[in-house]
Design a protein around this motif. Structure first.
Motif, PDB file in Angstrom:
ATOM      1  N   UNK A  45       0.835  -1.205   0.000  1.00 11.45           N
ATOM      2  CA  UNK A  45       0.000   0.000   0.000  1.00 11.45           C
ATOM      3  C   UNK A  45       0.867   1.251   0.000  1.00 11.45           C
ATOM      4  N   UNK A  46       1.878   1.255   0.882  1.00 10.39           N
ATOM      5  CA  UNK A  46       2.795   2.397   0.927  1.00 10.39           C
ATOM      6  C   UNK A  46       3.585   2.506  -0.377  1.00 10.39           C
ATOM      7  N   UNK A  47       3.923   1.338  -0.940  1.00 13.80           N
ATOM      8  CA  UNK A  47       4.696   1.336  -2.175  1.00 13.80           C
ATOM      9  C   UNK A  47       3.922   1.970  -3.326  1.00 13.80           C
ATOM     10  N   UNK A  48       2.620   1.742  -3.375  1.00 14.93           N
ATOM     11  CA  UNK A  48       1.807   2.359  -4.422  1.00 14.93           C
ATOM     12  C   UNK A  48       1.878   3.886  -4.314  1.00 14.93           C
ATOM     13  N   UNK A  49       1.832   4.399  -3.102  1.00 15.09           N
ATOM     14  CA  UNK A  49       1.916   5.844  -2.897  1.00 15.09           C
ATOM     15  C   UNK A  49       3.284   6.377  -3.314  1.00 15.09           C
ATOM     16  N   UNK A  50       4.337   5.641  -2.947  1.00 10.68           N
ATOM     17  CA  UNK A  50       5.694   6.074  -3.320  1.00 10.68           C
ATOM     18  C   UNK A  50       5.865   6.061  -4.836  1.00 10.68           C
ATOM     19  N   UNK A  51       5.360   5.016  -5.466  1.00  8.73           N
ATOM     20  CA  UNK A  51       5.485   4.897  -6.913  1.00  8.73           C
ATOM     21  C   UNK A  51       4.803   6.059  -7.626  1.00  8.73           C
ATOM     22  N   UNK A  52       3.587   6.362  -7.226  1.00  6.06           N
ATOM     23  CA  UNK A  52       2.826   7.417  -7.891  1.00  6.06           C
ATOM     24  C   UNK A  52       3.391   8.809  -7.644  1.00  6.06           C
ATOM     25  N   UNK A  53       4.200   8.956  -6.589  1.00  5.83           N
ATOM     26  CA  UNK A  53       4.781  10.266  -6.278  1.00  5.83           C
ATOM     27  C   UNK A  53       6.091  10.526  -7.021  1.00  5.83           C
TER      28      UNK A  53
ATOM     29  N   UNK B 205      11.122  11.748 -11.173  1.00  4.52           N
ATOM     30  CA  UNK B 205      12.316  11.602 -12.003  1.00  4.52           C
ATOM     31  C   UNK B 205      12.639  10.128 -12.200  1.00  4.52           C
ATOM     32  N   UNK B 206      13.514   9.865 -13.160  1.00  9.69           N
ATOM     33  CA  UNK B 206      13.807   8.490 -13.560  1.00  9.69           C
ATOM     34  C   UNK B 206      14.446   7.677 -12.443  1.00  9.69           C
ATOM     35  N   UNK B 207      15.407   8.263 -11.729  1.00  8.08           N
ATOM     36  CA  UNK B 207      16.089   7.517 -10.676  1.00  8.08           C
ATOM     37  C   UNK B 207      15.121   7.078  -9.586  1.00  8.08           C
ATOM     38  N   UNK B 208      14.273   7.992  -9.125  1.00  4.66           N
ATOM     39  CA  UNK B 208      13.329   7.627  -8.066  1.00  4.66           C
ATOM     40  C   UNK B 208      12.310   6.614  -8.571  1.00  4.66           C
ATOM     41  N   UNK B 209      11.930   6.730  -9.842  1.00  2.00           N
ATOM     42  CA  UNK B 209      10.973   5.786 -10.410  1.00  2.00           C
ATOM     43  C   UNK B 209      11.575   4.380 -10.468  1.00  2.00           C
ATOM     44  N   UNK B 210      12.810   4.254 -10.978  1.00  2.00           N
ATOM     45  CA  UNK B 210      13.434   2.940 -11.080  1.00  2.00           C
ATOM     46  C   UNK B 210      13.695   2.331  -9.713  1.00  2.00           C
ATOM     47  N   UNK B 211      14.003   3.161  -8.724  1.00  8.84           N
ATOM     48  CA  UNK B 211      14.156   2.664  -7.354  1.00  8.84           C
ATOM     49  C   UNK B 211      12.823   2.144  -6.829  1.00  8.84           C
ATOM     50  N   UNK B 212      11.747   2.856  -7.132  1.00 11.23           N
ATOM     51  CA  UNK B 212      10.417   2.422  -6.709  1.00 11.23           C
ATOM     52  C   UNK B 212      10.033   1.109  -7.383  1.00 11.23           C
ATOM     53  N   UNK B 213      10.351   0.989  -8.660  1.00 12.97           N
ATOM     54  CA  UNK B 213      10.084  -0.259  -9.378  1.00 12.97           C
ATOM     55  C   UNK B 213      10.857  -1.411  -8.745  1.00 12.97           C
ATOM     56  N   UNK B 214      12.125  -1.159  -8.400  1.00 14.71           N
ATOM     57  CA  UNK B 214      12.940  -2.193  -7.760  1.00 14.71           C
ATOM     58  C   UNK B 214      12.326  -2.631  -6.437  1.00 14.71           C
ATOM     59  N   UNK B 215      11.798  -1.681  -5.669  1.00 17.70           N
ATOM     60  CA  UNK B 215      11.155  -2.022  -4.402  1.00 17.70           C
ATOM     61  C   UNK B 215       9.904  -2.857  -4.643  1.00 17.70           C
TER      62      UNK B 215
END
Length: 220
Positions: A104-112, A115-125
Motif C-alpha cells: 500500500x505504501x509502495x503504491x503511494x511512493x510509486x505514484x509520487x 524523475x527516472x532515478x526515483x521511479x526505477x528505485x520504486x520499481x525495484x522495491x
C-alpha cells in the motif's frame, strides 16, 4: 552478510546502474581494488553473477560485463511473463499484513515519483515485495536476476523519461491494486499488460538501434 554476499550485491548494483559498463572487461585484480574485497569472496560473487547471466567470468580473458541485448531482453521477458504472474498470485495467497501494508505504501511512493532515478528505485522495491510476498526461494532465484537485467536495459535505453514514468506508473499501480484487492485474475492480467508493453518498447529500441556503431556495447 558475508564478504561474498557484500561483493555480489555491490557488483550487481553497479551493473544495474551501468557504472560497470555493459561490454566492459575487468581483471580480478582490478575488481578487487575497485571494490576493496579479497580474491575468494570476489570469486564467489562472480560465480553467482555468472550463473545469473550478469557477467561472463568463464571466457579466460577477464570478467566481462554482459553487453546490452534487445534479443536478450525479449527472451528474458518471455520467462519473466510467466514467473511474474506466478509471483503476484503467490503474493496474494501468502502475503501477511506487513507485506500488504508495504505494498500500500509502495503504491503511494510509486505514484509520487517525478524523475527516472526515483521511479526505477520504486520499481525495484515493487519487485522485491513481489518476490518476498511470494515466499518461494526457487522463484526468487529465477526472477530476481531477470528484474535486474530488465531495469538495466531500461536505464540504458529510455529516451523519453516522462512518457516512460507515466506508462510505468499505470501498469505497476494496476498490479499493486489487484494484489491489495486479493484479485488474482486481475493481477495476472495486469502483469501480462505490463510485459506486453515492455516487449513493444524493446522492439522499438531494436528498430532504433538496427545499425549499431563499431565498438558498441550493444548486441542486437
Amino acid at each position: 552478510m558475508t564478504k561474498a554476499e557484500e561483493a555480489y550485491a555491490e557488483i550487481r548494483n553497479r551493473i544495474e546502474l551501468c557504472t560497470l559498463e555493459p561490454g566492459a572487461t575487468f581483471t580480478e585484480a582490478t575488481l578487487q581494488e575497485l571494490l576493496g574485497v579479497g580474491r575468494t569472496p570476489l570469486r564467489e560473487a562472480l560465480q553467482r553473477l555468472d550463473h545469473e547471466m550478469l557477467v561472463d567470468a568463464r571466457s579466460g580473458s577477464g570478467i566481462r560485463i554482459r553487453a546490452l541485448s534487445v534479443d536478450g531482453q525479449l527472451r528474458g521477458l518471455e520467462v519473466r511473463r510467466a514467473l511474474e504472474s506466478l509471483a503476484v498470485t503467490l503474493t496474494i495467497a501468502r502475503a501477511d499484513d506487513h507485506i500488504i501494508k508495504e505494498l500500500t505504501r509502495q503504491r503511494e511512493r510509486l505514484l509520487s515519483c517525478k524523475d527516472l532515478d526515483s521511479y526505477l528505485k520504486a520499481v525495484a522495491t515493487s519487485h522485491e515485495l513481489f518476490i518476498t510476498g511470494a515466499d518461494n526461494h526457487y522463484l526468487a532465484q529465477s526472477l530476481s536476476p531477470l528484474y535486474v537485467l530488465s531495469r538495466r536495459f531500461w536505464r540504458a535505453t529510455i529516451t523519453n523519461s516522462e512518457f516512460t514514468i507515466d506508462a510505468g506508473k499505470k501498469h505497476h499501480s494496476a498490479i499493486l491494486d489487484a494484489i491489495m484487492d486479493g484479485d488474482s485474475p486481475a493481477a495476472q492480467a495486469a502483469t501480462t499488460a505490463l510485459n506486453d508493453y515492455l516487449v513493444d518498447e524493446a522492439i522499438s529500441v531494436l528498430t532504433a538501434r538496427a545499425q549499431p556503431t563499431r565498438g558498441s556495447n550493444w548486441s542486437l
